[in-house]
Design an enzyme around this catalytic site. Structure first.
Site, short mmCIF file in Angstrom:
data_model
loop_
_atom_site.label_atom_id
_atom_site.label_comp_id
_atom_site.label_asym_id
_atom_site.label_seq_id
_atom_site.Cartn_x
_atom_site.Cartn_y
_atom_site.Cartn_z
NE ARG A 47 39.52 31.93 44.24
CZ ARG A 47 39.27 32.02 45.54
NH1 ARG A 47 40.15 32.57 46.36
NH2 ARG A 47 38.14 31.55 46.03
CB CYS A 48 44.76 37.73 45.19
SG CYS A 48 45.50 36.19 45.77
CG MET A 49 44.69 41.68 42.32
SD MET A 49 45.54 42.56 40.98
CE MET A 49 45.19 41.48 39.57
CG ASN A 93 45.50 34.02 42.76
OD1 ASN A 93 45.13 35.13 42.44
ND2 ASN A 93 45.08 33.41 43.87
#
Length: 406
Positions: free
Chosen positions: A387-389, A342
Site C-alpha cells: 500500500r505504501c508503494m 500494509n
C-alpha cells in the site's frame, strides 16, 4: 464518478490505474552514515529491490492495472518551463547552500536536459560530483556530503499524494528528508497533460498530512490517522476541504501511537473488502476515532468511540470485520513490523501482500481474501509495504452508501 473517470472513492474498488516509483540510484546513496537521516532502517541491495519492485508492478499489470511510473511522468513534466522552474526553486530553497553555491547550482540545473534533471532531482547531487560548486558552504562540505539530497523515500508514492474522489491532495510531509518529494508531485499534477483540469484539495504549505494516514473506508467516509506524521490540525484541514466540497460526509480522526513501528494508520490497518480490515491485534481494542461532520456550515467533532464501531456506523454497515495479524503476540509484532497490515487491495477480497508475512497471509485467506504474494526483503528496509508503494489514481467506484446517523 463513473468507472472511466480519474479518481478514487474507496480502498477496494477495482484498481485501474496506479502510480509507482521504481527504486533507482537514490537507494545507492544510502550508507550507514546517512540511512537514519534518510529514514531507512537498513542499507537495501538496490538490484534486488528493483527486481522485487518489478514483480510488484507485473502482478498489478497481470490483473488489469495500468502502471504509471513517477520518473516517466516527471521527465515529461520537466519539458514545461514553469514546472522546471518550480522544481529547481524547491531545490534552491535549502538554507544550507548560501548565495554563491545557490547561484552555481541554479546555473547547473538550468542547463540540464529533462532526463538529466529528473535524475538529479531524484538521485541527488554529491559534493564530489559537482565540479562547479563554490562558496564557503561548499568548501566546508565533506566530499560525500550532498549538495542536493537524494529522495529514497519517493518509493512510497502513497505518502506524497492521495486522491479523494476526483480531486488530489498533494500532502505536506513531516520529515525534512521527504519534504522535497511534494514539489515533484505538485509539478506533475499541475503540469503533466495526463492531469489537466484536476483540482488539488491540499498543498505542501499546509499543516502536515501524509497519505499513509488517509484511508477511504467507503464512498463518503475518510479515516485519517494522526500521530508521528499527520497532525490533528492537518486532519481538520483535510476534513474541511473534503466535506466542504461534498467529497465526503464523514471524516474519522484516528489517533495512532507516535513511534516508528506505527508511523501511519496504514501500518496498523488496511482494507481488504468492502466490510473488512486487516488490523494489528495490539491496537484493535484500543484504536478510537473522532467523527468529524459538517453541521450548519461548522465542522463538528463528536466524542471518541471505538474505531470499528464509529467506522461501521459511518459506512452504513452492521459491522466492520477484523482480520488480525498473528495468533500470538510475538508473531503479530514481527509481522506488523514487516508491514503485514500494509496490504494493497486490487479489488474486493483480492490483495497484494509481502510473502514474508506468512501467518497474516494464511489468516487473510482463511477469511476469504485471495492474497497475491510478492517478495519484499529489500523493499521493506524503508518501512513500507504494497500500500505504501502505490498511489491509486483510478479505481472503479463502489455504490454510494448512505451517511451514518448523528
Amino acid at each position: 464518478m463513473d468507472t472511466t473517470s480519474t479518481g478514487v472513492d474507496s480502498e477496494v474498488g477495482r484498481l485501474r490505474t496506479v502510480l509507482l516509483h521504481r527504486p533507482g540510484p537514490e537507494l545507492a546513496r544510502l550508507t550507514p552514515r546517512n540511512n537514519d537521516a534518510l529514514l531507512f532502517d537498513g542499507i537495501p541491495w538496490v538490484g534486488r529491490a528493483q527486481e522485487e519492485h518489478d514483480v510488484f508492478a507485473q502482478v498489478l499489470r497481470d490483473h488489469g492495472v495500468e502502471v504509471l511510473y513517477l520518473r516517466d511522468l516527471l521527465v515529461r513534466t520537466l519539458e514545461i518551463d514553469a514546472a522546471r522552474s518550480w522544481c529547481i526553486d524547491a531545490v534552491l530553497t535549502d538554507p544550507r547552500l548560501g548565495d554563491a553555491l545557490r547561484d552555481a547550482l541554479r546555473s547547473h540545473l538550468d542547463g540540464l536536459h529533462p532526463e538529466d534533471l529528473a535524475y538529479t532531482l531524484i538521485a541527488g547531487l554529491a559534493h564530489e560530483e559537482f565540479g562547479a560548486g563554490r562558496g564557503l558552504g561548499f568548501a566546508l562540505m565533506n566530499r560525500n556530503d550532498f549538495v542536493i539530497d537524494p529522495l529514497p523515500n519517493l518509493l512510497f508514492t502513497r505518502d506524497s499524494s492521495v486522491w479523494v474522489g476526483s480531486r488530489v491532495a498533494v500532502c505536506s510531509l513531516a520529515m525534512p528528508a521527504r519534504r522535497r518529494e511534494t514539489s515533484v508531485m505538485a509539478a506533475i499534477y499541475d503540469h503533466h497533460p495526463r492531469f489537466a483540469g484536476v483540482e488539488s484539495i491540499y498543498s505542501s504549505r499546509l499543516e502536515t498530512l501524509e497519505g499513509g494516514d488517509v484511508l477511504l473506508l467507503a464512498p463518503g467516509v475518510v479515516a485519517v490517522g494522526t500521530g508521528e506524521r499527520t497532525t490533528p490540525a492537518g486532519v481538520e484541514r483535510l476534513a474541511r476541504n473534503v466535506v466542504g466540497r461534498g467529497l465526503a460526509h464523514t471524516v474519522l480522526a484516528v489517533p495512532v501511537a507516535q513511534d516508528r513501528a506505527t508511523m501511519h494508520l496504514d501500518t496498523v490497518c488496511t482494507m481488504v473488502d468492502t466490510d473488512a480490515v486487516v488490523m494489528y491485534p495490539n491496537v484493535a481494542d484500543e484504536l478510537r476515532a473522532f467523527a468529524l461532520r459538517m453541521v450548519d456550515g461548522e465542522l463538528v467533532v463528536r466524542a471518541p468511540a471505538p474505531f470499528v464501531e464509529v467506522a461501521a456506523e459511518a459506512m452504513g454497515i452492521d459491522e466492520l470485520r477484523i482480520i488480525d495479524t498473528g495468533l500470538d503476540p510475538v508473531t503479530a509484532e514481527r509481522e506488523q513490523w514487516d508491514d503485514g497490515n500494509n496490504t494493497l487491495a486490487i479489488a474486493p477480497r483480492l490483495a497484494v501482500a509481502y510473502e514474508r508475512n506468512v501467518e497474516t497471509n494464511v489468516r487473510l485467506e482463511a477469511a476469504g481474501i485471495e492474497v497475491l504474494r510478492i517478495p519484499g526483503s529489500e523493499l521493506g528496509t524503508g518501512r513500507g509495504g504494497p500500500r505504501c508503494m502505490s498511489c491509486p489514481i483510478v479505481r472503479e467506484s463502489l455504490h454510494k452508501v448512505a451517511p451514518g446517523h448523528g
